[in-house]
Motif scaffolding. Structure first.
Motif, PDB file in Angstrom:
ATOM      1  N   ASP A  89     133.944  73.130 -76.039  1.00  0.00           N
ATOM      2  CA  ASP A  89     133.798  71.843 -75.346  1.00  0.00           C
ATOM      3  C   ASP A  89     134.784  71.743 -74.190  1.00  0.00           C
ATOM      4  O   ASP A  89     134.498  71.133 -73.164  1.00  0.00           O
ATOM      5  CB  ASP A  89     134.025  70.679 -76.310  1.00  0.00           C
ATOM      6  N   VAL A  90     135.962  72.334 -74.352  1.00  0.00           N
ATOM      7  CA  VAL A  90     136.990  72.313 -73.309  1.00  0.00           C
ATOM      8  C   VAL A  90     136.465  73.042 -72.070  1.00  0.00           C
ATOM      9  O   VAL A  90     136.591  72.561 -70.945  1.00  0.00           O
ATOM     10  CB  VAL A  90     138.298  72.974 -73.805  1.00  0.00           C
ATOM     11  N   PHE A  91     135.831  74.204 -72.282  1.00  0.00           N
ATOM     12  CA  PHE A  91     135.278  74.993 -71.183  1.00  0.00           C
ATOM     13  C   PHE A  91     134.176  74.216 -70.480  1.00  0.00           C
ATOM     14  O   PHE A  91     134.116  74.159 -69.251  1.00  0.00           O
ATOM     15  CB  PHE A  91     134.730  76.325 -71.720  1.00  0.00           C
ATOM     16  N   LYS A  92     133.298  73.606 -71.265  1.00  0.00           N
ATOM     17  CA  LYS A  92     132.180  72.832 -70.697  1.00  0.00           C
ATOM     18  C   LYS A  92     132.690  71.650 -69.879  1.00  0.00           C
ATOM     19  O   LYS A  92     132.158  71.345 -68.815  1.00  0.00           O
ATOM     20  CB  LYS A  92     131.250  72.349 -71.811  1.00  0.00           C
ATOM     21  N   GLU A  93     133.732  70.988 -70.392  1.00  0.00           N
ATOM     22  CA  GLU A  93     134.327  69.844 -69.691  1.00  0.00           C
ATOM     23  C   GLU A  93     134.929  70.286 -68.360  1.00  0.00           C
ATOM     24  O   GLU A  93     134.766  69.622 -67.337  1.00  0.00           O
ATOM     25  CB  GLU A  93     135.398  69.201 -70.571  1.00  0.00           C
ATOM     26  N   LYS A  94     135.625  71.436 -68.360  1.00  0.00           N
ATOM     27  CA  LYS A  94     136.223  71.947 -67.123  1.00  0.00           C
ATOM     28  C   LYS A  94     135.149  72.294 -66.103  1.00  0.00           C
ATOM     29  O   LYS A  94     135.287  72.009 -64.916  1.00  0.00           O
ATOM     30  CB  LYS A  94     137.082  73.185 -67.417  1.00  0.00           C
ATOM     31  N   LYS A  99     132.267  71.015 -61.130  1.00  0.00           N
ATOM     32  CA  LYS A  99     130.990  70.765 -60.450  1.00  0.00           C
ATOM     33  C   LYS A  99     131.012  69.399 -59.757  1.00  0.00           C
ATOM     34  O   LYS A  99     130.575  69.263 -58.614  1.00  0.00           O
ATOM     35  CB  LYS A  99     129.853  70.820 -61.474  1.00  0.00           C
ATOM     36  N   LYS A 100     131.542  68.403 -60.461  1.00  0.00           N
ATOM     37  CA  LYS A 100     131.632  67.048 -59.916  1.00  0.00           C
ATOM     38  C   LYS A 100     132.525  67.031 -58.675  1.00  0.00           C
ATOM     39  O   LYS A 100     132.218  66.387 -57.673  1.00  0.00           O
ATOM     40  CB  LYS A 100     132.203  66.111 -60.983  1.00  0.00           C
ATOM     41  N   LYS A 101     133.638  67.771 -58.742  1.00  0.00           N
ATOM     42  CA  LYS A 101     134.581  67.847 -57.627  1.00  0.00           C
ATOM     43  C   LYS A 101     133.926  68.490 -56.403  1.00  0.00           C
ATOM     44  O   LYS A 101     134.093  68.025 -55.278  1.00  0.00           O
ATOM     45  CB  LYS A 101     135.813  68.647 -58.059  1.00  0.00           C
ATOM     46  N   GLN A 102     133.172  69.585 -56.643  1.00  0.00           N
ATOM     47  CA  GLN A 102     132.490  70.258 -55.543  1.00  0.00           C
ATOM     48  C   GLN A 102     131.440  69.352 -54.898  1.00  0.00           C
ATOM     49  O   GLN A 102     131.289  69.341 -53.673  1.00  0.00           O
ATOM     50  CB  GLN A 102     131.835  71.551 -56.045  1.00  0.00           C
ATOM     51  N   GLU A 103     130.737  68.597 -55.727  1.00  0.00           N
ATOM     52  CA  GLU A 103     129.719  67.672 -55.214  1.00  0.00           C
ATOM     53  C   GLU A 103     130.362  66.587 -54.354  1.00  0.00           C
ATOM     54  O   GLU A 103     129.856  66.232 -53.291  1.00  0.00           O
ATOM     55  CB  GLU A 103     128.947  67.054 -56.387  1.00  0.00           C
ATOM     56  N   LYS A 104     131.490  66.069 -54.818  1.00  0.00           N
ATOM     57  CA  LYS A 104     132.217  65.040 -54.075  1.00  0.00           C
ATOM     58  C   LYS A 104     132.685  65.589 -52.726  1.00  0.00           C
ATOM     59  O   LYS A 104     132.583  64.919 -51.690  1.00  0.00           O
ATOM     60  CB  LYS A 104     133.410  64.565 -54.909  1.00  0.00           C
ATOM     61  N   LYS A 105     133.178  66.827 -52.730  1.00  0.00           N
ATOM     62  CA  LYS A 105     133.643  67.490 -51.520  1.00  0.00           C
ATOM     63  C   LYS A 105     132.488  67.670 -50.532  1.00  0.00           C
ATOM     64  O   LYS A 105     132.631  67.451 -49.330  1.00  0.00           O
ATOM     65  CB  LYS A 105     134.231  68.855 -51.895  1.00  0.00           C
TER      66      LYS A 105
END
Length: 127
Positions: A89-94, A99-105
């Motif tokens: 779950d830790v890997f999936k969360e990271k 992905k969210k950060k890249q989308e925001k960028k």
């Protein structure tokens, strides 16, 4: 032997449990800013998971108890990641966070391009 639960900020994680028998705990002097307060007290916790050999050092607060708790949380996440790999779950969360950060960028870059184009159009209209 009691199991340590996934305490902390994300209780939704399905992490592997740790037993106290698998852990080796030592207290050392922390490093970094703090001067005399840091140099005189052994409130930095070094926690080792013997079966995997993973070592965590935690000196986030002045309190030994809080550092012990936080070190166990960090170690539990690292051990889970070590044994489960990409199923963790830790890997999936990271990955999701990345992905969210890249989308925001990407959106910010598009917005900047749009503004730049708009300014260029305004300059052309003035001439």
């Amino acid at each position: 032997v009691p199991l340590l639960q996934a305490a902390g900020r994300k209780n939704s994680f399905n992490l592997l449990g740790l037993t106290e028998a698998e852990l080796e705990e030592t207290f050392v002097r922390g490093d970094g800013p703090g001067g005399q307060a840091t140099n005189k007290t052994n409130n930095c916790v070094v926690l080792k998971h013997i079966p995997s050999g993973i070592v965590v050092k935690c000196h986030q607060t002045r309190s030994v108890e809080q550092n012990r708790k936080r070190a166990r949380e960090i170690l539990q996440e690292k051990v889970d990641l070590f044994y489960k790999g990409e199923d963790s779950d830790v890997f999936k969360e990271k990955k999701a966070s990345e992905k969210k950060k890249q989308e925001k960028k990407r959106r910010a870059k598009e917005n900047l391009e749009r503004k730049k184009h708009f300014k260029e159009m305004q300059q052309l209209d003035k001439k």
